[in-house]
Design a protein around this motif. Sequence first.
Motif, PDB file in Angstrom:
ATOM      1  N   MET A   1     138.902 133.380 -11.109  1.00 23.58           N
ATOM      2  CA  MET A   1     139.104 132.739  -9.810  1.00 23.58           C
ATOM      3  C   MET A   1     138.440 131.358  -9.832  1.00 23.58           C
ATOM      4  SD  MET A   1     137.900 134.022  -6.022  1.00 23.58           S
ATOM      5  CE  MET A   1     138.799 135.562  -6.164  1.00 23.58           C
ATOM      6  N   SER A   2     139.223 130.304  -9.396  1.00 22.54           N
ATOM      7  CA  SER A   2     138.692 128.954  -9.401  1.00 22.54           C
ATOM      8  C   SER A   2     137.661 128.780  -8.287  1.00 22.54           C
ATOM      9  CB  SER A   2     139.826 127.946  -9.217  1.00 22.54           C
ATOM     10  OG  SER A   2     140.329 128.015  -7.893  1.00 22.54           O
ATOM     11  N   LYS A   3     136.844 127.732  -8.436  1.00 24.99           N
ATOM     12  CA  LYS A   3     135.816 127.457  -7.436  1.00 24.99           C
ATOM     13  C   LYS A   3     136.420 127.193  -6.062  1.00 24.99           C
ATOM     14  CE  LYS A   3     132.365 127.731 -10.302  1.00 24.99           C
ATOM     15  NZ  LYS A   3     131.378 128.831 -10.203  1.00 24.99           N
ATOM     16  N   ILE A   4     137.567 126.495  -6.038  1.00 20.25           N
ATOM     17  CA  ILE A   4     138.196 126.175  -4.759  1.00 20.25           C
ATOM     18  C   ILE A   4     138.680 127.451  -4.069  1.00 20.25           C
ATOM     19  CG2 ILE A   4     140.182 125.042  -3.669  1.00 20.25           C
ATOM     20  CD1 ILE A   4     139.952 122.834  -5.735  1.00 20.25           C
ATOM     21  N   VAL A   5     139.274 128.356  -4.855  1.00 16.58           N
ATOM     22  CA  VAL A   5     139.751 129.616  -4.285  1.00 16.58           C
ATOM     23  C   VAL A   5     138.572 130.434  -3.766  1.00 16.58           C
ATOM     24  CG1 VAL A   5     140.911 131.796  -4.791  1.00 16.58           C
ATOM     25  CG2 VAL A   5     141.820 129.655  -5.736  1.00 16.58           C
ATOM     26  N   LEU A   7     135.760 129.268  -2.670  1.00 16.35           N
ATOM     27  CA  LEU A   7     135.259 128.620  -1.466  1.00 16.35           C
ATOM     28  C   LEU A   7     136.141 128.938  -0.257  1.00 16.35           C
ATOM     29  CD1 LEU A   7     133.241 126.679  -0.160  1.00 16.35           C
ATOM     30  CD2 LEU A   7     134.723 124.779  -0.854  1.00 16.35           C
ATOM     31  N   VAL A   8     137.458 128.854  -0.447  1.00 20.35           N
ATOM     32  CA  VAL A   8     138.388 129.141   0.637  1.00 20.35           C
ATOM     33  C   VAL A   8     138.272 130.601   1.076  1.00 20.35           C
ATOM     34  CG1 VAL A   8     140.834 129.312   1.264  1.00 20.35           C
ATOM     35  CG2 VAL A   8     140.010 127.329  -0.015  1.00 20.35           C
ATOM     36  N   THR A   9     138.137 131.492   0.106  1.00 23.42           N
ATOM     37  CA  THR A   9     138.009 132.916   0.414  1.00 23.42           C
ATOM     38  C   THR A   9     136.717 133.180   1.187  1.00 23.42           C
ATOM     39  OG1 THR A   9     139.229 133.511  -1.600  1.00 23.42           O
ATOM     40  CG2 THR A   9     137.879 135.225  -0.595  1.00 23.42           C
ATOM     41  N   GLU A  13     136.418 134.590   5.076  1.00 26.76           N
ATOM     42  CA  GLU A  13     135.619 135.765   5.435  1.00 26.76           C
ATOM     43  C   GLU A  13     134.577 135.411   6.495  1.00 26.76           C
ATOM     44  OE1 GLU A  13     133.999 137.053   1.728  1.00 26.76           O
ATOM     45  OE2 GLU A  13     135.874 137.994   1.050  1.00 26.76           O
ATOM     46  N   PHE A  14     133.974 134.227   6.338  1.00 29.66           N
ATOM     47  CA  PHE A  14     132.960 133.775   7.309  1.00 29.66           C
ATOM     48  C   PHE A  14     133.597 133.526   8.671  1.00 29.66           C
ATOM     49  CE2 PHE A  14     130.835 130.170   9.412  1.00 29.66           C
ATOM     50  CZ  PHE A  14     129.566 130.702   9.590  1.00 29.66           C
ATOM     51  N   ASP A  15     134.745 132.850   8.663  1.00 28.21           N
ATOM     52  CA  ASP A  15     135.410 132.500   9.920  1.00 28.21           C
ATOM     53  C   ASP A  15     135.888 133.743  10.654  1.00 28.21           C
ATOM     54  OD1 ASP A  15     136.458 130.426  11.710  1.00 28.21           O
ATOM     55  OD2 ASP A  15     138.413 131.230  11.100  1.00 28.21           O
ATOM     56  N   GLN A  16     136.293 134.771   9.894  1.00 28.07           N
ATOM     57  CA  GLN A  16     136.736 136.012  10.514  1.00 28.07           C
ATOM     58  C   GLN A  16     135.570 136.755  11.162  1.00 28.07           C
ATOM     59  OE1 GLN A  16     138.670 138.713   7.816  1.00 28.07           O
ATOM     60  NE2 GLN A  16     139.353 140.081   9.432  1.00 28.07           N
ATOM     61  N   GLN A  17     134.415 136.690  10.502  1.00 30.24           N
ATOM     62  CA  GLN A  17     133.249 137.399  11.024  1.00 30.24           C
ATOM     63  C   GLN A  17     132.532 136.600  12.104  1.00 30.24           C
ATOM     64  OE1 GLN A  17     130.583 138.624   7.919  1.00 30.24           O
ATOM     65  NE2 GLN A  17     129.272 139.832   9.284  1.00 30.24           N
TER      66      GLN A  17
END
Length: 211
Positions: A1-5, A7-9, A13-17
């Motif tokens: 998994m790339s660093k950008i992916v 970070l987005v993931t 997860e943060f925004d959902q919580q």
Amino acid sequence: MSKIVELVTAWAEFDQQYPNQSVEQFCQYQLAQQKATEAESNYDRQQQIGGLLKILGRITSAFALYHRAAMAKTGLPTAESFYYLNGLRYLGEVRKTELIQYLFAEYTTGMEAISRLHEEDYIVERADPADKRAKLISLTEKGIQALSASYQYSSKAGEMIFNGVNTEIINLCQALLAPIEERNTQEVASLKTKDFDVMYARLMKESTNQP
């Protein structure tokens, strides 16, 4: 998994919580999570080290018990006499302080043990030609014979500890622990009289400098 992916993931997860939070708060949260992970990792390592030291300590204590009982069969002045005689056999003729340092013994305790062995003719001493104030000590014939007779009892105590353990496992344990023993043996003589903080700083600095 790339660093950008990644970070987005993580952001998703943060925004959902925690909805409607800023990027700054997200970054702070990530740093806090990282520190928590590091703290947990350090705690796990401390637990692992503590567990290993407990095992080694209890094995050593059990061996010391067996060894004291074994040495009582030899007629040596004390159970510790074996280690002084064995140390002299390994080192040859040396100064008293060299033998004491080799055994990691306290100076007073070491001198008392050496004096007793000298009094009972297990060792002999003579003036050091290089320094008349110092004494060189070595085994007498009585000391050599007593040590030889003691080896069988010492070996039996060791066998009691490792009874039923496969030879390959013993060899593996020895190979894994030998570098730790070597490193600490090299350092302990110079650190023995130092404050604990000095000991800690020296050993930890050298450990972080290793490749």
